[in-house]
Design an enzyme around this catalytic site. Sequence first.
Site: not given
Lengths: 410, 265
Positions: B48, B59
């Site tokens: 990824e 995040d």
Amino acid sequence: MKLKKKIPLIDQHNKNGFWGNKFGGNFIPETLKKPIEDLTELFEKLRYDKKFLKERDYYFKNYIGSPTSFIKLQNLSGHLGGAQIYAKMVSEANGGAHKIYNATVHCLIAKKAGKKYVVGDTGAGYAGKMLSMAAKKFGLKCKIFMGAKDIKRQKPNVDAMKKNGAEVVPVYSGSQTLVDAVSECMRYWVSNCDNTHMCVGSTVGPNIFVKICGWSTAQISRELKIQIQSEFKRMPKKIKLINCVGGGSSAYGFWSEFIDYDKKQIELIGVEAGGPKNSNLHAAPLTNGAKLGILHGAAAYVCQNNEGQINDTASISAGLDYPGVSPIHCFLKDTKRARYTSATDEGALNAYKLVTKLEKINPSLEPSHAFAEAIKIAPKLSNDTIIIVNSCGDAKKDRDILKERLGKIN
Amino acid sequence: MSLINLAFKKVKTEKRPALLTYTVAGDNTKKKSLEILKSIAKYADICEIGFPHNTPIADGGQIQSSAYRALKNGIKIKDVFSIVKDFKKSKQSKPVILMGYYNMIYQYGENNFINICKKVGVDGLIVVDLPYPENKEFAKKCKKKGISFIQLVSPTTSPSRMKKIIKDSHDMVYYISMLSTTGGKLKVSPKKILERYSKIKKLNKNKNIVIGFGITEKTIASLRKADGLVVGSALCKEISNSIKKRQNPVTNVTNIVLNLRKKIA
């Protein structure tokens, strides 16, 4: 793209939450889908619940101190000539700004949802101060996210939050201002949405937060409508409602009841933060033709670069220092119902100086932007034109900045 | 069969979960991040790659730091694509999933973005803030081009919603192990995570479902029953540490990936 009559603007969105099929929506991480659905369902129930409305009205009156006064600025009007200038003194509300309406409603909702914790973001510190006040009042634990830069420049409000027992979490990421505080608050909610209610400080964020905030601040225009009718015996033919616009919560609240009127009769003017004079930095996406983008869960005009990175903004007023704006203001702009312009830091400071010299009021730097526009246009207007400025916050929080920029302050 | 599906098929024959790595494109430079990718690809089954955004709302600190570092070094979307392209030149069969926030795709133009993804060899896309059902149109466009749109599900996803998402999903579904931003400490027991996981798996046994968030060298072995496991923040953290200690992040991150792989082998 068209506005509908007789339907509150906050309700004029499609089934996916977009105003004008374009602004707003819910661009959120999967984890928040359910909490947001639950909140939406609860709010839709509560807003039509007579008992809840009674409770809200009770606290608006007895806790917030509604209605706030509507006054004529006789000296300022005389000094400038032209239009008659009035002010809606929302800064008289408990805590000193319009943010208390949203904070109170959120705490009432959090109680109904059985949540023990509330979290919120703040720029100028007013949203945080009010949420901490209301949380204390309603027995909720409170955490406030605030950019480290804003913590420094809005110290009086930070002190107030702490005094109310809230934990103030400094945010050091990015530009260390409101935009980062909102991001961090959302991150916290993503991690704690099972027991925590989130209060977004303005009419920004996922659809439901725009609605709750707008629904709460709409009280301002409900009061104002009655006050105008009582002052002038009927609705005057030429009114200009001037309000500063950062996220847009006070402007929506100030205009809500008047959006249905013809714009020739009641013009809505939003004033964004033009930032320091001769600098390219600003926080005025509507004025400067920013592109549509996605920020903090909603599609709106956003100060950003070609790559979709969010721009740094600059404004002397922490409350307006935000790269995005409410989707409902984007909708008002594109349907041409409201007009948006900006005032520079210097313009706001000059307006503050003039207003406080002539009148016994003390507007914070946010509404000083609105006063700057009023001062600019009033002399050019006929004396049967009524300008009303929303003095939505008081300058106590700005005392350090004012001292630094203006020397001695009033 | 798509490369993503092939990767899962292969690990099943080896009776282990797939190891998915997440690193931010351009962290800390374009060249270094490509080196890291090429090196960890020896042990990772699917890579990824994050495209850095300066306002990442979901995040945690580690990935935020990586993204800020990459942006500070001037990384642009075109650089992200060129990293993928270069990576694919040497590791043709390794599936690559791009992960990021919707505004960047929106500014680039959805069709434009998907076309370039196809051209450079992207196999899958994860868009953090484009949930179901808002992602339906975009997901369709991806599928048309043979790119797998990867949906996320979380502990808050309701059963009825879960069914719809699984039904609509392409090659892989990403289960968020707990309520957290990326890089949080695993605050739910692996047993509990696997319990929920198997409920999702029961909805359609043919779907590849991976678990992410909170996975480190310490926790990975306990979750090895899953089809795949994603490790991101731990790698981003190692890049930060290596830079701080003036060590080579390529060797250090590779060592971690090797250890992770050993733990699930």
